[in-house]
Write a protein that holds these residues in place. Structure first.
Motif, mmCIF file in Angstrom:
data_model
loop_
_atom_site.group_PDB
_atom_site.id
_atom_site.type_symbol
_atom_site.label_atom_id
_atom_site.label_comp_id
_atom_site.label_asym_id
_atom_site.label_seq_id
_atom_site.Cartn_x
_atom_site.Cartn_y
_atom_site.Cartn_z
ATOM 1 N N ILE A 64 -4.372 23.862 -14.067
ATOM 2 C CA ILE A 64 -4.506 24.941 -15.263
ATOM 3 C C ILE A 64 -3.332 25.419 -16.066
ATOM 4 C CG2 ILE A 64 -5.124 27.533 -15.254
ATOM 5 C CD1 ILE A 64 -6.582 27.429 -12.830
ATOM 6 N N PHE A 65 -2.381 25.111 -15.837
ATOM 7 C CA PHE A 65 -1.291 25.530 -16.447
ATOM 8 C C PHE A 65 -0.375 24.310 -16.916
ATOM 9 C CE2 PHE A 65 -2.187 29.647 -14.632
ATOM 10 C CZ PHE A 65 -2.542 30.499 -16.096
ATOM 11 N N PRO A 66 0.383 24.175 -18.051
ATOM 12 C CA PRO A 66 1.132 23.016 -18.387
ATOM 13 C C PRO A 66 2.302 22.782 -17.933
ATOM 14 C CG PRO A 66 1.049 24.384 -20.232
ATOM 15 C CD PRO A 66 0.327 25.193 -19.278
ATOM 16 N N ILE A 67 2.431 22.794 -16.412
ATOM 17 C CA ILE A 67 3.690 22.814 -15.703
ATOM 18 C C ILE A 67 3.630 21.575 -15.064
ATOM 19 C CG2 ILE A 67 5.029 23.976 -13.931
ATOM 20 C CD1 ILE A 67 3.600 26.598 -14.743
ATOM 21 N N LEU A 68 2.778 21.118 -14.448
ATOM 22 C CA LEU A 68 2.740 19.948 -13.626
ATOM 23 C C LEU A 68 1.512 19.159 -14.171
ATOM 24 C CD1 LEU A 68 2.584 21.209 -9.879
ATOM 25 C CD2 LEU A 68 4.726 19.996 -11.286
ATOM 26 N N LYS A 69 1.720 17.655 -14.115
ATOM 27 C CA LYS A 69 0.828 16.659 -14.494
ATOM 28 C C LYS A 69 0.531 15.669 -13.439
ATOM 29 C CE LYS A 69 2.499 16.642 -19.413
ATOM 30 N NZ LYS A 69 3.156 16.065 -20.050
#
Length: 162
Positions: A64-69
């Motif tokens: 949901i959030f751009p922290i992990l890919k």
């Protein structure tokens, strides 16, 4: 920070690991990394707005959030390193915001968690329920948690005497 506050003081690590499948029927369900306890809360309109802001990110990262890919952070160690790095950067950004606003407190992501718990306590919410919402495993943990924050508030209040 705001999302953490609106979702029961959710820890940064738990926010980092949120995926679309954690949301169903306007409820957020996740397993707290620290305790392994399942948390299930209603999402507020404001929390949903924050999620919507990042909806395009979800399509490319799986989170949901751009922290992990999904493709870059596969092992537990890679995830831990990435979350730690972004947590440090986020807390530095919060400190900068605090300076700009003239806030003297040490503003970090953890303040959202403390603020959530304190607002509920000051509103008369039962401490057992606060502990449940925070994902604590027992009442004593919540009691210690809230008492330690009260001590900080008392110390700060005493500074105004002189």
């Amino acid at each position: 920070f705001i999302f953490s506050y609106l979702t029961g003081g959710m820890n940064f690590i738990d926010i980092s690991n949120l995926k679309p499948e954690n949301i169903s029927d306007n409820r957020l369900t996740y397993t707290r990394q620290k305790t392994g306890k399942t948390i299930n809360i209603q999402l507020s309109t404001d929390a949903n707005r924050i999620i919507d802001i990042y909806s395009q990110v979800t399509k490319t990262t799986g989170y949901i959030f751009p922290i992990l890919k999904m493709n870059n952070h596969i092992t537990a160690q890679q995830k831990q390193n990435r979350v730690h790095k972004l947590l440090l950067e986020t807390n530095e950004g919060l400190k900068h915001i605090a300076r700009l606003c003239g806030i003297k407190s040490n503003l970090t992501t953890y303040v959202a968690r403390h603020s959530f718990a304190t607002v509920l306590k000051n509103s008369g919410v039962n401490i057992s329920l606060i502990g449940e919402l925070l994902g604590h495993s027992d009442f004593a943990t919540t009691q210690i948690y809230l008492d330690s924050f009260d001590n900080v508030q008392c110390t700060d209040a005493m500074k105004h005497l002189v």
